[in-house]
Design a protein around this motif. Sequence first.
Motif, PDB file in Angstrom:
ATOM      1  N   ASP A 103      57.443  38.547   4.780  1.00 46.64           N
ATOM      2  CA  ASP A 103      56.739  38.691   3.506  1.00 46.64           C
ATOM      3  C   ASP A 103      55.795  39.891   3.485  1.00 46.64           C
ATOM      4  OD1 ASP A 103      58.056  36.393   2.714  1.00 46.64           O
ATOM      5  OD2 ASP A 103      56.363  35.072   3.187  1.00 46.64           O
ATOM      6  N   LYS A 104      55.086  40.109   4.583  1.00 46.83           N
ATOM      7  CA  LYS A 104      54.060  41.149   4.601  1.00 46.83           C
ATOM      8  C   LYS A 104      54.607  42.531   4.978  1.00 46.83           C
ATOM      9  CE  LYS A 104      50.476  37.766   5.743  1.00 46.83           C
ATOM     10  NZ  LYS A 104      49.459  37.322   6.733  1.00 46.83           N
ATOM     11  N   ILE A 105      55.613  42.556   5.842  1.00 49.86           N
ATOM     12  CA  ILE A 105      56.195  43.836   6.256  1.00 49.86           C
ATOM     13  C   ILE A 105      57.295  44.279   5.309  1.00 49.86           C
ATOM     14  CG2 ILE A 105      57.413  45.034   8.137  1.00 49.86           C
ATOM     15  CD1 ILE A 105      54.548  44.422   8.799  1.00 49.86           C
ATOM     16  N   GLN A 106      58.003  43.312   4.728  1.00 53.94           N
ATOM     17  CA  GLN A 106      59.154  43.605   3.873  1.00 53.94           C
ATOM     18  C   GLN A 106      60.132  44.531   4.603  1.00 53.94           C
ATOM     19  OE1 GLN A 106      59.773  42.465   0.467  1.00 53.94           O
ATOM     20  NE2 GLN A 106      58.231  41.001   1.189  1.00 53.94           N
ATOM     21  N   PRO A 107      60.610  44.125   5.773  1.00 56.26           N
ATOM     22  CA  PRO A 107      61.447  45.019   6.571  1.00 56.26           C
ATOM     23  C   PRO A 107      62.857  45.164   6.015  1.00 56.26           C
ATOM     24  CG  PRO A 107      61.330  42.867   7.604  1.00 56.26           C
ATOM     25  CD  PRO A 107      60.396  42.824   6.426  1.00 56.26           C
ATOM     26  N   THR A 108      63.419  46.343   6.200  1.00 60.33           N
ATOM     27  CA  THR A 108      64.838  46.547   5.941  1.00 60.33           C
ATOM     28  C   THR A 108      65.632  45.880   7.062  1.00 60.33           C
ATOM     29  OG1 THR A 108      64.952  48.578   7.239  1.00 60.33           O
ATOM     30  CG2 THR A 108      64.301  48.791   4.916  1.00 60.33           C
ATOM     31  N   ASP A 109      66.951  45.807   6.912  1.00 57.32           N
ATOM     32  CA  ASP A 109      67.764  45.244   7.987  1.00 57.32           C
ATOM     33  C   ASP A 109      67.641  46.074   9.257  1.00 57.32           C
ATOM     34  OD1 ASP A 109      68.551  43.256   6.271  1.00 57.32           O
ATOM     35  OD2 ASP A 109      70.670  43.821   6.213  1.00 57.32           O
ATOM     36  N   ASP A 110      67.579  47.401   9.112  1.00 57.45           N
ATOM     37  CA  ASP A 110      67.420  48.259  10.283  1.00 57.45           C
ATOM     38  C   ASP A 110      66.094  47.981  10.978  1.00 57.45           C
ATOM     39  OD1 ASP A 110      69.862  49.705  10.039  1.00 57.45           O
ATOM     40  OD2 ASP A 110      68.973  50.952   8.478  1.00 57.45           O
ATOM     41  N   GLU A 111      65.043  47.764  10.207  1.00 59.88           N
ATOM     42  CA  GLU A 111      63.731  47.466  10.796  1.00 59.88           C
ATOM     43  C   GLU A 111      63.709  46.077  11.433  1.00 59.88           C
ATOM     44  OE1 GLU A 111      60.971  50.257   7.854  1.00 59.88           O
ATOM     45  OE2 GLU A 111      61.340  48.155   7.357  1.00 59.88           O
ATOM     46  N   LEU A 112      64.383  45.120  10.809  1.00 59.45           N
ATOM     47  CA  LEU A 112      64.486  43.804  11.425  1.00 59.45           C
ATOM     48  C   LEU A 112      65.244  43.866  12.737  1.00 59.45           C
ATOM     49  CD1 LEU A 112      65.145  41.145   8.626  1.00 59.45           C
ATOM     50  CD2 LEU A 112      63.339  41.138  10.338  1.00 59.45           C
ATOM     51  N   ALA A 113      66.271  44.704  12.782  1.00 59.91           N
ATOM     52  CA  ALA A 113      67.011  44.884  14.039  1.00 59.91           C
ATOM     53  C   ALA A 113      66.101  45.443  15.117  1.00 59.91           C
ATOM     54  CB  ALA A 113      68.210  45.808  13.826  1.00 59.91           C
ATOM     55  N   ALA A 114      65.162  46.306  14.732  1.00 57.71           N
ATOM     56  CA  ALA A 114      64.202  46.847  15.697  1.00 57.71           C
ATOM     57  C   ALA A 114      63.274  45.748  16.207  1.00 57.71           C
ATOM     58  CB  ALA A 114      63.392  47.976  15.062  1.00 57.71           C
ATOM     59  N   VAL A 115      62.812  44.877  15.301  1.00 59.87           N
ATOM     60  CA  VAL A 115      61.962  43.754  15.710  1.00 59.87           C
ATOM     61  C   VAL A 115      62.706  42.853  16.687  1.00 59.87           C
ATOM     62  CG1 VAL A 115      60.797  41.647  14.954  1.00 59.87           C
ATOM     63  CG2 VAL A 115      60.617  43.717  13.588  1.00 59.87           C
TER      64      VAL A 115
ATOM     65  N   GLY B  68      65.048  47.968  22.849  1.00 61.08           N
ATOM     66  CA  GLY B  68      65.274  47.522  21.478  1.00 61.08           C
ATOM     67  C   GLY B  68      65.990  48.544  20.631  1.00 61.08           C
ATOM     68  N   VAL B  69      65.617  49.825  20.757  1.00 61.94           N
ATOM     69  CA  VAL B  69      66.299  50.836  19.938  1.00 61.94           C
ATOM     70  C   VAL B  69      67.742  51.003  20.382  1.00 61.94           C
ATOM     71  CG1 VAL B  69      64.195  52.087  19.299  1.00 61.94           C
ATOM     72  CG2 VAL B  69      65.465  52.796  21.329  1.00 61.94           C
ATOM     73  N   GLU B  70      68.013  50.828  21.681  1.00 56.89           N
ATOM     74  CA  GLU B  70      69.410  50.939  22.118  1.00 56.89           C
ATOM     75  C   GLU B  70      70.240  49.753  21.647  1.00 56.89           C
ATOM     76  OE1 GLU B  70      72.252  51.640  26.033  1.00 56.89           O
ATOM     77  OE2 GLU B  70      70.134  52.204  26.112  1.00 56.89           O
ATOM     78  N   LEU B  71      69.690  48.547  21.719  1.00 53.99           N
ATOM     79  CA  LEU B  71      70.415  47.386  21.203  1.00 53.99           C
ATOM     80  C   LEU B  71      70.735  47.564  19.723  1.00 53.99           C
ATOM     81  CD1 LEU B  71      68.425  44.446  22.872  1.00 53.99           C
ATOM     82  CD2 LEU B  71      70.709  45.264  23.501  1.00 53.99           C
ATOM     83  N   ALA B  72      69.734  48.013  18.968  1.00 53.32           N
ATOM     84  CA  ALA B  72      69.949  48.223  17.533  1.00 53.32           C
ATOM     85  C   ALA B  72      71.018  49.280  17.289  1.00 53.32           C
ATOM     86  CB  ALA B  72      68.636  48.635  16.864  1.00 53.32           C
ATOM     87  N   ALA B  73      70.935  50.395  18.015  1.00 52.32           N
ATOM     88  CA  ALA B  73      71.904  51.481  17.829  1.00 52.32           C
ATOM     89  C   ALA B  73      73.318  51.014  18.133  1.00 52.32           C
ATOM     90  CB  ALA B  73      71.531  52.666  18.726  1.00 52.32           C
ATOM     91  N   ARG B  74      73.478  50.298  19.219  1.00 49.32           N
ATOM     92  CA  ARG B  74      74.814  49.829  19.604  1.00 49.32           C
ATOM     93  C   ARG B  74      75.355  48.789  18.624  1.00 49.32           C
ATOM     94  NH1 ARG B  74      76.616  51.261  24.639  1.00 49.32           N
ATOM     95  NH2 ARG B  74      75.121  52.314  26.015  1.00 49.32           N
ATOM     96  N   ALA B  75      74.459  48.102  17.910  1.00 49.37           N
ATOM     97  CA  ALA B  75      74.875  47.126  16.901  1.00 49.37           C
ATOM     98  C   ALA B  75      75.120  47.769  15.541  1.00 49.37           C
ATOM     99  CB  ALA B  75      73.826  46.034  16.778  1.00 49.37           C
ATOM    100  N   GLY B  76      74.910  49.081  15.448  1.00 50.86           N
ATOM    101  CA  GLY B  76      75.151  49.786  14.193  1.00 50.86           C
ATOM    102  C   GLY B  76      73.957  49.856  13.271  1.00 50.86           C
ATOM    103  N   TYR B  77      72.746  49.603  13.808  1.00 44.49           N
ATOM    104  CA  TYR B  77      71.526  49.741  13.023  1.00 44.49           C
ATOM    105  C   TYR B  77      70.823  51.035  13.421  1.00 44.49           C
ATOM    106  CZ  TYR B  77      72.211  44.842  11.796  1.00 44.49           C
ATOM    107  OH  TYR B  77      72.728  43.661  11.311  1.00 44.49           O
ATOM    108  N   ASP B  78      70.249  51.699  12.428  1.00 48.97           N
ATOM    109  CA  ASP B  78      69.616  52.992  12.674  1.00 48.97           C
ATOM    110  C   ASP B  78      68.413  52.810  13.603  1.00 48.97           C
ATOM    111  OD1 ASP B  78      68.386  55.480  12.594  1.00 48.97           O
ATOM    112  OD2 ASP B  78      68.760  55.780  10.458  1.00 48.97           O
ATOM    113  N   PRO B  79      68.461  53.389  14.804  1.00 45.02           N
ATOM    114  CA  PRO B  79      67.349  53.195  15.748  1.00 45.02           C
ATOM    115  C   PRO B  79      66.056  53.839  15.284  1.00 45.02           C
ATOM    116  CG  PRO B  79      68.863  54.859  16.572  1.00 45.02           C
ATOM    117  CD  PRO B  79      69.523  54.236  15.367  1.00 45.02           C
ATOM    118  N   ARG B  80      66.146  54.811  14.391  1.00 46.93           N
ATOM    119  CA  ARG B  80      64.947  55.491  13.891  1.00 46.93           C
ATOM    120  C   ARG B  80      64.099  54.563  13.029  1.00 46.93           C
ATOM    121  NH1 ARG B  80      68.608  60.409  11.796  1.00 46.93           N
ATOM    122  NH2 ARG B  80      69.701  58.521  11.081  1.00 46.93           N
ATOM    123  N   ALA B  81      64.676  53.445  12.601  1.00 43.01           N
ATOM    124  CA  ALA B  81      63.916  52.488  11.794  1.00 43.01           C
ATOM    125  C   ALA B  81      62.781  51.858  12.589  1.00 43.01           C
ATOM    126  CB  ALA B  81      64.844  51.396  11.261  1.00 43.01           C
ATOM    127  N   ALA B  82      62.859  51.913  13.918  1.00 44.80           N
ATOM    128  CA  ALA B  82      61.763  51.375  14.729  1.00 44.80           C
ATOM    129  C   ALA B  82      60.466  52.116  14.450  1.00 44.80           C
ATOM    130  CB  ALA B  82      62.120  51.474  16.214  1.00 44.80           C
TER     131      ALA B  82
END
Length: 277
Positions: free
Chosen positions: A133-145, A213-227
């Motif tokens: 609710d407070k961060i309103q993350p995108t899917d890429d940002e949630l992948a970073a979390v 975390g950024v590598e896991l996200a990248a390998r899953a197809g999420y933009d690692p720069r969203a971190a």
Amino acid sequence: MRSIPFRRGLRAAFLAMLLPALFACETVNTTQGGAIGLNRPQRMLISSQEMVQAANTEYAQLIQQARQKGELNRNPAQLARIRSISERLIPQTAVFRPDARGWNWEVNVLSAQEVNAWCMPGGKIAVYTGLLDKIQPTDDELAAVLGHEIAHALREHARERASEQAVAGMGISILAAVVGAGDAGQKGMEYAYQGLRGLPNSRSQETEADRIGVELAARAGYDPRAAISLWQKMANVGGGEPIAFLSTHPSAGDRMQDLSAYSQRVMPQYEAARQRR
């Protein structure tokens, strides 16, 4: 003033009592290096089985409490979103730990205002609605979390901290008894330990979790720069930042610089994942 020979004898006695605990520690590297090249040996006194058992007990209690309060998985859409992202991240854990794909993974959403998420040893994940609710993350940002929290479990950071605290606790108790320090003296030693050893180690663990975390996200197809944008949002929600030396997290500037460098390092994995999807 005590003599130098006395202090040498004191130090020898202290080491003689503490060394058995130190030798009992196992030197391990809980994960493989991945594209980020992680290779830091870890000293463990507590077993992995002990940590997973303790985590499972704590997790069961938390989930039961949340269920009783009506705070468990109240929003089906939120739950489906978190589980969908997790299902893409979890298979990527094999890059760092082949055994992790066989963990008994569980993913839940807890209704609470706290901006938080965690992954317990053994793969028990929870995301708090306050973060959504407070961060309103995108899917890429949630992948970073989620990648960051999963990384803590892969690296067994909780086990490492518990092992370090166990050894430190033994040492502090022994030293306090040897020198005749009272409760105040022992507490001072504990604070000194936290400042000199405990907190810096926690910051290094946070950095490791960021990088994995950024590598896991990248390998899953999420933009690692969203971190980068994620932690910028986190900093804004958190308000004033504590002094870096006393924080268990890297300073915002250090974190952004490191995330920028490592997100670029895993861009080939991200591009490859995008082409496969």
